[in-house]
Write an enzyme that holds these catalytic residues in place. Sequence first.
Site, PDB file in Angstrom:
ATOM      1  N   GLN A 114      -6.814  -0.908   5.007  1.00  0.00           N
ATOM      2  CA  GLN A 114      -7.492  -1.518   6.159  1.00  0.00           C
ATOM      3  C   GLN A 114      -8.904  -1.974   5.811  1.00  0.00           C
ATOM      4  O   GLN A 114      -9.625  -2.434   6.699  1.00  0.00           O
ATOM      5  CB  GLN A 114      -7.569  -0.514   7.321  1.00  0.00           C
ATOM      6  CG  GLN A 114      -6.233  -0.090   7.887  1.00  0.00           C
ATOM      7  CD  GLN A 114      -5.567  -1.171   8.740  1.00  0.00           C
ATOM      8  OE1 GLN A 114      -6.193  -2.176   9.104  1.00  0.00           O
ATOM      9  NE2 GLN A 114      -4.310  -0.977   9.046  1.00  0.00           N
ATOM     10  N   CYS A 161       3.642   2.374  12.919  1.00  0.00           N
ATOM     11  CA  CYS A 161       4.619   3.150  12.163  1.00  0.00           C
ATOM     12  C   CYS A 161       5.303   4.184  13.050  1.00  0.00           C
ATOM     13  O   CYS A 161       6.394   4.631  12.771  1.00  0.00           O
ATOM     14  CB  CYS A 161       3.932   3.868  11.012  1.00  0.00           C
ATOM     15  SG  CYS A 161       2.611   2.899  10.328  1.00  0.00           S
ATOM     16  N   ASN A 215      -6.337   3.438  10.136  1.00  0.00           N
ATOM     17  CA  ASN A 215      -5.547   2.372  10.743  1.00  0.00           C
ATOM     18  C   ASN A 215      -5.364   2.536  12.251  1.00  0.00           C
ATOM     19  O   ASN A 215      -5.064   1.581  12.946  1.00  0.00           O
ATOM     20  CB  ASN A 215      -4.185   2.258  10.060  1.00  0.00           C
ATOM     21  CG  ASN A 215      -3.474   3.582   9.965  1.00  0.00           C
ATOM     22  OD1 ASN A 215      -3.973   4.513   9.323  1.00  0.00           O
ATOM     23  ND2 ASN A 215      -2.334   3.704  10.610  1.00  0.00           N
ATOM     24  N   ALA A 250       0.820  -1.217   0.000  1.00  0.00           N
ATOM     25  CA  ALA A 250       0.000   0.000   0.000  1.00  0.00           C
ATOM     26  C   ALA A 250       0.855   1.269   0.000  1.00  0.00           C
ATOM     27  O   ALA A 250       0.446   2.288  -0.552  1.00  0.00           O
ATOM     28  CB  ALA A 250      -0.949  -0.002   1.191  1.00  0.00           C
ATOM     29  N   THR A 251       2.039   1.219   0.595  1.00  0.00           N
ATOM     30  CA  THR A 251       2.904   2.403   0.574  1.00  0.00           C
ATOM     31  C   THR A 251       3.205   2.789  -0.872  1.00  0.00           C
ATOM     32  O   THR A 251       3.044   3.954  -1.269  1.00  0.00           O
ATOM     33  CB  THR A 251       4.226   2.127   1.331  1.00  0.00           C
ATOM     34  OG1 THR A 251       3.910   1.815   2.685  1.00  0.00           O
ATOM     35  CG2 THR A 251       5.155   3.326   1.281  1.00  0.00           C
TER      36      THR A 251
HETATM   37  C1  LIG Z   1      -0.539  -0.802   6.440  1.00  0.00           C
HETATM   38  C2  LIG Z   1      -1.016   0.428   5.789  1.00  0.00           C
HETATM   39  C3  LIG Z   1      -0.296   1.036   4.754  1.00  0.00           C
HETATM   40  C4  LIG Z   1       1.056   0.532   4.306  1.00  0.00           C
HETATM   41  O1  LIG Z   1       0.962  -0.720   3.695  1.00  0.00           O
HETATM   42  P1  LIG Z   1       2.282  -1.543   3.333  1.00  0.00           P
HETATM   43  O2  LIG Z   1       1.792  -2.631   2.465  1.00  0.00           O
HETATM   44  O3  LIG Z   1       2.804  -2.033   4.637  1.00  0.00           O
HETATM   45  O4  LIG Z   1       3.207  -0.628   2.637  1.00  0.00           O
HETATM   46  C5  LIG Z   1      -0.824   2.164   4.171  1.00  0.00           C
HETATM   47  N1  LIG Z   1      -2.006   2.671   4.561  1.00  0.00           N
HETATM   48  C6  LIG Z   1      -2.731   2.119   5.551  1.00  0.00           C
HETATM   49  C7  LIG Z   1      -4.037   2.702   5.936  1.00  0.00           C
HETATM   50  C8  LIG Z   1      -2.251   0.976   6.202  1.00  0.00           C
HETATM   51  O5  LIG Z   1      -2.965   0.450   7.192  1.00  0.00           O
END
Ligand SMILES: *Cc1c(COP(=O)(O)O)cnc(C)c1O
Length: 387
Positions: A181, A326, A153, A73-74
């Site tokens: 999420q 984080c 999150n 997601a990053t």
């Molecule tokens: C975990 C998370 C991310 C990051 O996801 P990764 O796959 O670990 O890079 C980004 N946004 C939200 C809302 C998250 O919960």
Amino acid sequence: MKDDLIYLDYAASTPVDPRVAELLLDCHRTRFANPSSNHAAGRKSRASIEHAAGQLSALLNVDPKTLIWTSGATESDNLAIAGGARYRAHRGKHLVTMPTEHKAVTDVFHMLEKQGFEVTWLNPADNGLLDPADFAAALRADTQLVSIMYVNNETGVMQDIPAIGAICRERDILFHVDAAQAVGKIPIDLQELPVDLLSLTGHKFYGPKGIGALYIADRPGCRVEPILFGGGQQRRIRPGTLPADLIAGLGLAAEIASSRIDADLDHLTDLRHALWAGIDEVDGVLVNGDLDAGFPGILSVSVDNVDGESLLLELEPICVATGSACNALSQEPSYVLRALGRSDLLAQSAIRFSFGRPTRREDVEFAARRYGEAVARLRSLAPEVTT
Ligand SMILES: *Cc1c(COP(=O)(O)O)cnc(C)c1O
């Protein structure tokens, strides 16, 4: 878990489903070929990827061609926001988001601000919710991209994505949603939901880490500039050798999620109810966010006169989060909770419980009991401070 740990940190990451673990192992042995290779082994890898794209598109009700694989997601957030803003730069330089977004979103907007874009940061109400009317009032003629997350999150608060998306559609503004999420946990039908770009990641719904996707709606004007450069994979939108194994794992996780979202939600609702019933007894406890507008897999609470880091230690072997994972290594109070109007002291006392499929009722009952005991013990040690 095999040891004595009670894992209540599913918002930080989930274990892979045992069926996904088995599939990963099989793929490591048999689907290792580069999917770009023009031979039988490469075709096998390609076939697994296509199968997985079908599974994920069924979960979201989209055409598989609208999905771009990323590392998580990053990366999806970065590609959507930086890539989307650059693609639309000719339309204007105004962007809109919220300070309660994940760092993978806020830090991209900070970078874009330095590059000359103008960002409006919309504050939520004290329960974490953004009022769609306030949102509409912040839009300008030169607004070209908006990013608002689905499930927060840290608090579990769910924004009104249908209403916000409808406003964006009316004005032809590119709308990105960080749904890390939400995907696999609440029903999402992208034929119904007015969203242009949607980020997701495997490890938040029982799939592998290091693999995610960005949905890019098949609509005129809905595109992103690449942020990575290399081979010609994925129509050059996101080059790089595709990990057929991880993608297959994410696909299976998506298929499993499709079959049980409602049952999972019922289970999480029961768990949160039991946890809150126990924690509510503790003097001076407040919910961060909103129980009614919240995803039931997350409960964040603050409490008077107790420090979150000390609580975390007292609560062991229960694994929970202060603020968000984080930020766990910094002692700064959570910026998300500060944006909800929490004082530094209350934000610093926050504990986030998040649960999942394997969590049992007795786990959260035990956690609630231990929470009450830990608060009482810490209060007996520390002098009163006023918040
Ligand atoms: C975990 C998370 C991310 C990051 O996801 P990764 O796959 O670990 O890079 C980004 N946004 C939200 C809302 C998250 O919960």
